[in-house]
Enzyme design. Structure first.
Site, PDB file in Angstrom:
ATOM      1  N   GLY A   3       0.776  -1.237   0.000  1.00  0.00           N
ATOM      2  CA  GLY A   3       0.000   0.000   0.000  1.00  0.00           C
ATOM      3  C   GLY A   3       0.803   1.279   0.000  1.00  0.00           C
ATOM      4  O   GLY A   3       0.235   2.363   0.137  1.00  0.00           O
ATOM      5  N   PRO A  25       5.525  -4.464  -0.943  1.00  0.00           N
ATOM      6  CA  PRO A  25       5.059  -3.496  -1.943  1.00  0.00           C
ATOM      7  C   PRO A  25       4.769  -4.152  -3.283  1.00  0.00           C
ATOM      8  O   PRO A  25       5.407  -5.130  -3.676  1.00  0.00           O
ATOM      9  CB  PRO A  25       6.245  -2.533  -2.067  1.00  0.00           C
ATOM     10  CG  PRO A  25       7.436  -3.410  -1.781  1.00  0.00           C
ATOM     11  CD  PRO A  25       6.975  -4.414  -0.756  1.00  0.00           C
ATOM     12  N   GLY A  26       3.806  -3.606  -3.975  1.00  0.00           N
ATOM     13  CA  GLY A  26       3.549  -3.992  -5.358  1.00  0.00           C
ATOM     14  C   GLY A  26       3.673  -2.752  -6.214  1.00  0.00           C
ATOM     15  O   GLY A  26       4.642  -2.536  -6.926  1.00  0.00           O
ATOM     16  N   ARG A  27       2.653  -1.897  -6.097  1.00  0.00           N
ATOM     17  CA  ARG A  27       2.606  -0.657  -6.865  1.00  0.00           C
ATOM     18  C   ARG A  27       3.871   0.178  -6.689  1.00  0.00           C
ATOM     19  O   ARG A  27       4.396   0.732  -7.664  1.00  0.00           O
ATOM     20  CB  ARG A  27       1.373   0.140  -6.414  1.00  0.00           C
ATOM     21  CG  ARG A  27       1.261   1.507  -7.062  1.00  0.00           C
ATOM     22  CD  ARG A  27      -0.023   2.192  -6.686  1.00  0.00           C
ATOM     23  NE  ARG A  27      -0.244   2.264  -5.255  1.00  0.00           N
ATOM     24  CZ  ARG A  27      -0.943   3.220  -4.671  1.00  0.00           C
ATOM     25  NH1 ARG A  27      -1.470   4.184  -5.390  1.00  0.00           N
ATOM     26  NH2 ARG A  27      -1.139   3.223  -3.376  1.00  0.00           N
ATOM     27  N   ARG A  73      -7.648   0.598 -14.543  1.00  0.00           N
ATOM     28  CA  ARG A  73      -7.728   1.353 -13.289  1.00  0.00           C
ATOM     29  C   ARG A  73      -8.669   2.561 -13.355  1.00  0.00           C
ATOM     30  O   ARG A  73      -9.414   2.816 -12.395  1.00  0.00           O
ATOM     31  CB  ARG A  73      -6.337   1.779 -12.831  1.00  0.00           C
ATOM     32  CG  ARG A  73      -5.423   0.611 -12.455  1.00  0.00           C
ATOM     33  CD  ARG A  73      -4.083   1.081 -11.879  1.00  0.00           C
ATOM     34  NE  ARG A  73      -4.236   1.554 -10.519  1.00  0.00           N
ATOM     35  CZ  ARG A  73      -4.118   2.819 -10.153  1.00  0.00           C
ATOM     36  NH1 ARG A  73      -3.857   3.760 -11.063  1.00  0.00           N
ATOM     37  NH2 ARG A  73      -4.271   3.167  -8.891  1.00  0.00           N
ATOM     38  N   CYS A 131     -16.412  -0.454 -27.461  1.00  0.00           N
ATOM     39  CA  CYS A 131     -17.823  -0.117 -27.626  1.00  0.00           C
ATOM     40  C   CYS A 131     -18.472  -0.012 -26.245  1.00  0.00           C
ATOM     41  O   CYS A 131     -19.327  -0.806 -25.864  1.00  0.00           O
ATOM     42  CB  CYS A 131     -18.523  -1.176 -28.481  1.00  0.00           C
ATOM     43  SG  CYS A 131     -20.183  -0.690 -28.972  1.00  0.00           S
TER      44      CYS A 131
END
Length: 429
Positions: free
Chosen positions: A229, A271-273, A309, A342
């Protein structure tokens, strides 16, 4: 001194390689990752005993191999992610465990895989403890605890509190410990993650909750995980997180536990992001510039099938134009950026709730490139084949050279798993 982000409305290169050159060689839409940015973010977290990459953010094998070379361990939330980690060179054995399976349930494939392979498990539900203990008594586990509160830039990224499905409810910790002991499982670590974008007020609450939980569990605890996070700034002028203060809070919690328990306690972060978001860019070609009453649209060949996202969370991404004539002094227009799908919701400039917004971007023409920045986390990882669009290519820039790390999907690959049944009348005829 507080470090703040600055984003330009122009982007002519990524990691020293011209954007236009990347687009010509690999086509569009294409994800591009600047390896040097990932290395920078890893270096910033070295104070923690263990950096464990939440690979769900960006699980390309080339990225995982980079993490492995840098000594970063991995978190896996599915059997597929366990297998990815193995393919990238990680192993099941080690202290600390190189791969941790962290989830709220076992599907049958995942349970069989972690038992047979001996992978460490971080249990997020009481039923996980039951199911694992029934087939793997004698092993060590960690518990993910929901402290009863959460935080995030969107309700959909809030992973704590009673509206979240994640973790074992804090009031059930003693029950979980007894249950694990009865099944022959040793709880040696605790994990808490309350969501993305946590501020220091909430972080202090998490640290206090972790201290209480660990003391309840007792001296058997040898590791605590701060979860993930860590925020990044997506807008110019936003500050980067104070990592020294972040570590100081968690380190103080760890030291209190070490004093109480009389032995070392390993401090992990997940951590990732934070590790990959800023490294990633989605290059798209502008295919139409159109006026709808007072609104100006740039329509590009990437949609929410490439980057979900904005439609999922109303997430803001910095955007820039790659001018093919090299001019970086064009007038700025208020623009709505959309994709080819679409769907009315296929808009990259929207806030949470689907409200369309405008963005100041340089005047641009069909054939020029729009670059969506800070797209390395939950970009390709969430991509889909909606409207039968093909998955984009992925490129890694290393030492000033762009290298293909995933070729663009072909139509034949898109339909390879499908079976077109003949009609009954055709089969009889």
């Amino acid at each position: 001194m507080v470090r703040v982000a600055e984003y330009s409305p122009y982007r002519t290169e990524i990691g020293g390689v011209p954007v236009a050159e990347i687009a010509r060689e690999f086509g569009t839409p294409t994800y591009v990752y600047d390896e040097s940015k990932i290395r920078e973010r890893i270096a910033e977290l070295r104070a923690f005993d263990v950096i464990r990459f939440a690979q769900k953010a960006c699980s390309n094998l080339a990225i995982l191999r980079l993490m492995h070379r840098e000594g970063v361990l991995v978190d896996a939330v599915s059997a597929g992610e366990v297998r990815r980690a193995l393919a990238a060179g990680y192993s099941a054995e080690g202290d600390p465990p190189p791969i941790v399976y962290c989830a709220d349930i076992f599907d049958r494939e995942a349970l069989g895989l972690v038992v047979e392979g001996g992978f460490h498990v971080n249990c997020g539900s009481m039923d996980m403890i039951d199911q694992y203990g029934a087939v793997a008594p004698g092993r060590e586990i960690t518990l993910r605890i929901n402290p009863g509160f959460g935080h995030g830039h969107s309700r959909k990224t809030n992973t704590g509190g009673d509206h979240s499905k994640h973790g074992i409810w804090h009031d059930q910790l003693v029950e979980a410990l007894v249950q694990a002991e009865d099944l022959g499982l040793s709880v040696t670590g605790l994990h808490m993650h309350i969501g993305s974008g946590s501020d220091f007020e909430h972080l202090a609450q998490v640290c206090a909750a972790m201290e209480r939980a660990a003391k309840t569990a007792g001296r058997i605890i040898r590791s605590i995980s701060a979860g993930g996070g860590l925020p990044i700034p997506y807008r110019s002028g936003e500050a980067y997180v104070d990592l020294a203060a972040y570590f100081k809070l968690w380190d103080a919690t760890r030291r209190k536990l070490e004093e109480t328990f009389g032995h070392k306690v390993r401090l992990e972060i997940e951590p990732g992001r934070y590790l990959v978001a800023e490294s990633g860019y989605l290059i798209a070609e502008i295919r139409a510039v159109k006026k709808q009453a007072d609104n100006l649209f740039y329509l590009v060949d990437a949609g929410f099938n490439c980057l979900a996202r904005p439609i999922l969370y109303g997430a803001f991404h910095p955007m820039s134009i790659c001018p093919l004539d090299g001019r970086v002094n064009r007038p700025l227009d208020e623009v709505i950026v959309g994709g080819p799908l679409c769907e009315s919701g296929d808009i990259f400039t929207q806030s949470e709730g689907g409200f369309v917004e405008k963005r100041l971007l340089p005047a641009a023409t069909v054939g020029e490139y729009l670059v969506i920045e800070c797209a390395g986390a939950y970009g390709f990882a969430m991509a889909s084949n909606y409207n039968s669009h093909l998955l984009p290519a992925e490129v890694l820039v290393r030492d000033g050279k762009a290298q293909l790390i995933r070729r663009r999907q072909t139509f034949e690959e898109l339909i390879a798993a499908e079976t077109a049944l003949e009609s009954k009348s055709a089969a009889l005829g």
